[in-house]
Each structure stands twice: as C-alpha cells, then as structure tokens.
Design a protein around this motif. Sequence first.
Motif, PDB file in Angstrom:
ATOM      1  N   ALA A  59      -0.520  21.742   2.891  1.00  0.00           N
ATOM      2  CA  ALA A  59      -1.626  20.958   2.843  1.00  0.00           C
ATOM      3  C   ALA A  59      -2.507  21.655   4.020  1.00  0.00           C
ATOM      4  CB  ALA A  59      -1.346  19.576   3.583  1.00  0.00           C
ATOM      5  N   ARG A  60      -3.938  21.674   3.931  1.00  0.00           N
ATOM      6  CA  ARG A  60      -4.801  22.208   5.136  1.00  0.00           C
ATOM      7  C   ARG A  60      -5.064  21.087   6.306  1.00  0.00           C
ATOM      8  NH1 ARG A  60      -8.986  23.431   0.752  1.00  0.00           N
ATOM      9  NH2 ARG A  60      -8.210  25.235  -0.075  1.00  0.00           N
ATOM     10  N   LYS A  61      -4.981  19.684   5.889  1.00  0.00           N
ATOM     11  CA  LYS A  61      -5.051  18.844   6.939  1.00  0.00           C
ATOM     12  C   LYS A  61      -3.873  17.918   7.098  1.00  0.00           C
ATOM     13  CE  LYS A  61      -8.792  15.641   8.610  1.00  0.00           C
ATOM     14  NZ  LYS A  61     -10.089  15.116   8.368  1.00  0.00           N
ATOM     15  N   GLU A  62      -3.667  17.063   5.838  1.00  0.00           N
ATOM     16  CA  GLU A  62      -2.510  16.269   6.114  1.00  0.00           C
ATOM     17  C   GLU A  62      -1.762  15.742   5.006  1.00  0.00           C
ATOM     18  OE1 GLU A  62      -4.393  12.303   7.141  1.00  0.00           O
ATOM     19  OE2 GLU A  62      -5.729  12.504   5.223  1.00  0.00           O
ATOM     20  N   VAL A  63      -0.596  15.388   5.020  1.00  0.00           N
ATOM     21  CA  VAL A  63       0.289  15.217   3.983  1.00  0.00           C
ATOM     22  C   VAL A  63       0.565  13.735   3.605  1.00  0.00           C
ATOM     23  CG1 VAL A  63       2.612  15.277   2.829  1.00  0.00           C
ATOM     24  CG2 VAL A  63       1.544  17.331   4.217  1.00  0.00           C
ATOM     25  N   VAL A  64       0.401  13.031   2.641  1.00  0.00           N
ATOM     26  CA  VAL A  64       0.550  11.632   2.400  1.00  0.00           C
ATOM     27  C   VAL A  64       1.766  11.528   1.519  1.00  0.00           C
ATOM     28  CG1 VAL A  64      -0.609   9.597   1.407  1.00  0.00           C
ATOM     29  CG2 VAL A  64      -2.061  11.158   2.814  1.00  0.00           C
ATOM     30  N   LEU A  65       2.708  10.659   2.116  1.00  0.00           N
ATOM     31  CA  LEU A  65       3.931  10.452   1.033  1.00  0.00           C
ATOM     32  C   LEU A  65       3.758   9.236   0.728  1.00  0.00           C
ATOM     33  CD1 LEU A  65       6.739  11.082  -0.012  1.00  0.00           C
ATOM     34  CD2 LEU A  65       7.514  10.546   2.520  1.00  0.00           C
ATOM     35  N   SER A  66       3.653   8.867  -0.567  1.00  0.00           N
ATOM     36  CA  SER A  66       3.564   7.567  -1.190  1.00  0.00           C
ATOM     37  C   SER A  66       4.398   7.746  -2.515  1.00  0.00           C
ATOM     38  CB  SER A  66       1.984   7.556  -1.633  1.00  0.00           C
ATOM     39  OG  SER A  66       2.154   6.221  -2.260  1.00  0.00           O
ATOM     40  N   ALA A  67       5.832   7.629  -2.401  1.00  0.00           N
ATOM     41  CA  ALA A  67       6.594   7.732  -3.451  1.00  0.00           C
ATOM     42  C   ALA A  67       7.232   6.343  -3.754  1.00  0.00           C
ATOM     43  CB  ALA A  67       7.668   8.828  -3.055  1.00  0.00           C
ATOM     44  N   GLY A  68       6.649   5.188  -3.260  1.00  0.00           N
ATOM     45  CA  GLY A  68       7.510   3.936  -3.366  1.00  0.00           C
ATOM     46  C   GLY A  68       8.670   3.601  -2.458  1.00  0.00           C
ATOM     47  N   SER A  72      10.421   7.018  -0.893  1.00  0.00           N
ATOM     48  CA  SER A  72       9.849   7.663   0.049  1.00  0.00           C
ATOM     49  C   SER A  72      10.789   7.878   1.287  1.00  0.00           C
ATOM     50  CB  SER A  72       8.761   6.605   0.595  1.00  0.00           C
ATOM     51  OG  SER A  72       7.510   6.664  -0.274  1.00  0.00           O
ATOM     52  N   PRO A  73      11.680   6.642   1.350  1.00  0.00           N
ATOM     53  CA  PRO A  73      12.783   6.851   2.633  1.00  0.00           C
ATOM     54  C   PRO A  73      13.757   8.030   2.096  1.00  0.00           C
ATOM     55  CG  PRO A  73      12.370   4.773   1.961  1.00  0.00           C
ATOM     56  CD  PRO A  73      11.666   5.364   0.959  1.00  0.00           C
ATOM     57  N   GLN A  74      13.910   8.244   0.930  1.00  0.00           N
ATOM     58  CA  GLN A  74      14.954   9.138   0.333  1.00  0.00           C
ATOM     59  C   GLN A  74      14.493  10.680   0.571  1.00  0.00           C
ATOM     60  OE1 GLN A  74      14.718  11.503  -2.787  1.00  0.00           O
ATOM     61  NE2 GLN A  74      16.766  12.231  -2.422  1.00  0.00           N
ATOM     62  N   ILE A  75      13.051  10.926   0.266  1.00  0.00           N
ATOM     63  CA  ILE A  75      12.599  11.981   0.506  1.00  0.00           C
ATOM     64  C   ILE A  75      12.446  12.358   2.343  1.00  0.00           C
ATOM     65  CG2 ILE A  75      10.262  13.507   0.536  1.00  0.00           C
ATOM     66  CD1 ILE A  75       9.858  12.032  -2.190  1.00  0.00           C
ATOM     67  N   LEU A  76      12.210  11.479   3.022  1.00  0.00           N
ATOM     68  CA  LEU A  76      12.013  11.590   4.345  1.00  0.00           C
ATOM     69  C   LEU A  76      13.464  11.932   5.013  1.00  0.00           C
ATOM     70  CD1 LEU A  76       9.868   8.531   5.406  1.00  0.00           C
ATOM     71  CD2 LEU A  76       9.299  10.720   5.721  1.00  0.00           C
ATOM     72  N   MET A  77      14.617  11.246   4.253  1.00  0.00           N
ATOM     73  CA  MET A  77      16.249  11.474   4.785  1.00  0.00           C
ATOM     74  C   MET A  77      16.314  13.095   4.334  1.00  0.00           C
ATOM     75  SD  MET A  77      17.265   8.995   6.561  1.00  0.00           S
ATOM     76  CE  MET A  77      18.815   9.083   6.238  1.00  0.00           C
ATOM     77  N   VAL A  78      16.009  13.583   3.321  1.00  0.00           N
ATOM     78  CA  VAL A  78      16.534  14.852   2.824  1.00  0.00           C
ATOM     79  C   VAL A  78      15.503  15.627   3.496  1.00  0.00           C
ATOM     80  CG1 VAL A  78      16.009  16.405   0.874  1.00  0.00           C
ATOM     81  CG2 VAL A  78      16.883  14.062   0.184  1.00  0.00           C
ATOM     82  N   SER A  79      14.561  15.347   4.142  1.00  0.00           N
ATOM     83  CA  SER A  79      13.768  16.270   5.032  1.00  0.00           C
ATOM     84  C   SER A  79      14.082  16.299   6.297  1.00  0.00           C
ATOM     85  CB  SER A  79      12.185  15.679   4.601  1.00  0.00           C
ATOM     86  OG  SER A  79      11.519  16.017   3.463  1.00  0.00           O
ATOM     87  N   GLY A  80      15.053  15.601   6.687  1.00  0.00           N
ATOM     88  CA  GLY A  80      15.292  15.625   7.848  1.00  0.00           C
ATOM     89  C   GLY A  80      14.771  14.656   8.826  1.00  0.00           C
ATOM     90  N   ILE A  81      14.319  13.510   8.502  1.00  0.00           N
ATOM     91  CA  ILE A  81      13.413  12.418   8.882  1.00  0.00           C
ATOM     92  C   ILE A  81      14.225  11.100   8.824  1.00  0.00           C
ATOM     93  CG2 ILE A  81      11.317  11.226   9.534  1.00  0.00           C
ATOM     94  CD1 ILE A  81      10.194  13.822   8.151  1.00  0.00           C
TER      95      ILE A  81
END
Length: 95
Positions: A59-68, A72-81
């Motif tokens: 992204a040039r400016k921001e990333v918006v995570l909107s996966a339900g 959304s929590p699963q993607i955050l956890m896999v990403s180390g967050i």
Amino acid sequence: MRNGTRWSTSRAFLHPIRRRRNLHVTKFSLVTKLIIDEKSKRAVGVELMKGNSKIRVFARKEVVLSAGAINSPQILMVSGIGPREHLREKSKFFR
C-alpha cells in the motif's frame, strides 16, 4: 434500497468508486497475512494467494483489513498481531 430495489453492498458502495486509482479489487484471492514493517510496526501491505501464486501487494498509504468476524482476527494472528501468550502458545503464528 433505491427506487424500491434492493442493492448489494458491492453495488451500493464499490461501484460508485470503482474507477479510483487508489482502489484495487481482485477476485478469487485469499489474503494469507499482513506485511508488517519491522521498524514502524505498521501494516504496509498484504500477502495473498491467487490460484497457485503467492502475491505480495504493498500500500502507498494505508491497509484496511475487512475480512469479517472470523477471518480478520485469524489474519491478524497469523501476521503476529494479538495476545502475546496466545501467539507463543501457537508458535507457528509467532514471528
């Protein structure tokens, strides 16, 4: 609803802005994790699978995570967050 006709989320919100240069939509893709800048600790892009190809999109400016509510929590956890103890417990998620 518009003129008595139901509209999908796509038609109501996405179609009016689909020609924007800063919007990229890809079909048949699955985000596998966020790309995190180690120095700033901010999301700078996403890693996704499209068919058998792994693609990194920045992204040039921001990333918006909107996966339900589930993805959304699963993607955050896999990403180390997420909760440190849970990340340690599930070592494959911990970076």
